[in-house]
Design a protein around this motif. Structure first.
Motif, mmCIF file in Angstrom:
data_model
loop_
_atom_site.group_PDB
_atom_site.id
_atom_site.type_symbol
_atom_site.label_atom_id
_atom_site.label_comp_id
_atom_site.label_asym_id
_atom_site.label_seq_id
_atom_site.Cartn_x
_atom_site.Cartn_y
_atom_site.Cartn_z
ATOM 1 N N ALA A 1 0.860 -1.187 0.000
ATOM 2 C CA ALA A 1 0.000 0.000 0.000
ATOM 3 C C ALA A 1 0.895 1.235 0.000
ATOM 4 O O ALA A 1 1.312 1.734 1.047
ATOM 5 C CB ALA A 1 -0.924 -0.005 1.207
ATOM 6 N N GLU A 2 1.212 1.706 -1.187
ATOM 7 C CA GLU A 2 2.134 2.822 -1.332
ATOM 8 C C GLU A 2 1.614 4.073 -0.599
ATOM 9 O O GLU A 2 0.442 4.427 -0.705
ATOM 10 C CB GLU A 2 2.332 3.144 -2.817
ATOM 11 C CG GLU A 2 2.940 2.010 -3.627
ATOM 12 C CD GLU A 2 4.381 1.718 -3.250
ATOM 13 O OE1 GLU A 2 5.004 2.564 -2.578
ATOM 14 O OE2 GLU A 2 4.882 0.627 -3.612
ATOM 15 N N ALA B 1 -5.718 0.996 -1.682
ATOM 16 C CA ALA B 1 -4.787 0.166 -2.449
ATOM 17 C C ALA B 1 -5.408 -1.173 -2.822
ATOM 18 O O ALA B 1 -5.252 -1.656 -3.947
ATOM 19 C CB ALA B 1 -3.500 -0.051 -1.653
#
Length: 228
Positions: free
Chosen positions: A147-148, A169
């Motif tokens: 999950a950037e 995400a």
């Protein structure tokens, strides 16, 4: 074996969560907490299998047991493997909180999506799932999603933004072909409820892990060496 559990955390945010989960199952269990934030920070830098770091994890687990807890639970997935391998001379049982989650994911398999906010968590979680699959005698396929941008929200203490980043995400890739979604870090647990409408079981480690640990405390006969 007396009813006493000590948790080793890498963030103080987990103290209230795990105290509440244990109390809901058995309010008579004595619960203690040890926080060692540097273990996760350094694991991100040198890797979870770095020999010096592994020794520090073992030392932290042993210290956590020094007040007499027969079970010490590491709530950090990144260092959980090292924690679980702590030599104890049978004075206490070392447990990683995400093992029960991994066993459940394998039972739901074969296709598992692992979601993490930290890339350093992916390797230890993969190893754990493969261990569970080997024990169950089944084959699994693992997909990964980081999950950037979520972790900076965690570090700032912006929990709402953190959970939203995780949910966003997962929704972005619409993983409808998988059998289970594993939220690899204990801190991600609140995101499970927001993802519950996907028609796929979304697993997080705190509730499953605590239930398993308390059951072991109640039912399992562990050959421990008396400490006094």
């Amino acid at each position: 074996m007396h009813k006493h559990i000590t948790f080793l955390h890498t963030s103080a945010i987990h103290i209230e969560t795990f105290a509440r989960l244990v109390k809901a199952i058995d309010p008579d269990v004595k619960v203690e907490h040890v926080v060692e934030e540097a273990l996760l920070t350094d694991a991100q830098r040198v890797g979870a299998n770095d020999p010096a770091l592994v020794m520090r994890v073992h030392d932290a687990m042993t210290k956590a047991a020094s007040t007499g807890a027969p079970i010490v639970v590491c709530t950090c997935s990144t260092i959980g493997g090292a924690a679980e391998r702590t030599p104890t001379d049978r004075h206490f049982v070392p447990i990683r909180i995400d093992r029960a989650m991994a066993d459940r994911a394998v039972a739901l398999g074969p296709s598992i999506l692992v979601v993490a906010a930290l890339e350093s968590t992916l390797g230890p979680t993969r190893e754990l799932l493969e261990e569970s699959a080997n024990s169950a005698g089944v084959a699994i396929e693992i997909e990964y999603l980081v999950a950037e941008g979520a972790w900076p929200h965690f570090l700032r203490g912006d929990w709402t933004a953190y959970f939203e980043a995780v949910v966003t995400a997962v929704n972005a890739i619409a993983p409808h072909s998988v059998s289970a979604i594993v939220l690899a870090q204990a801190s991600m647990a609140p995101a499970a409820e927001a993802l519950s409408g996907m028609g796929i079981e979304v697993l997080s480690s705190p509730s499953l892990g605590v239930q398993s640990v308390v059951e072991q405390l109640h039912n399992r006969r562990i050959g421990l060496v008396p400490t006094c």
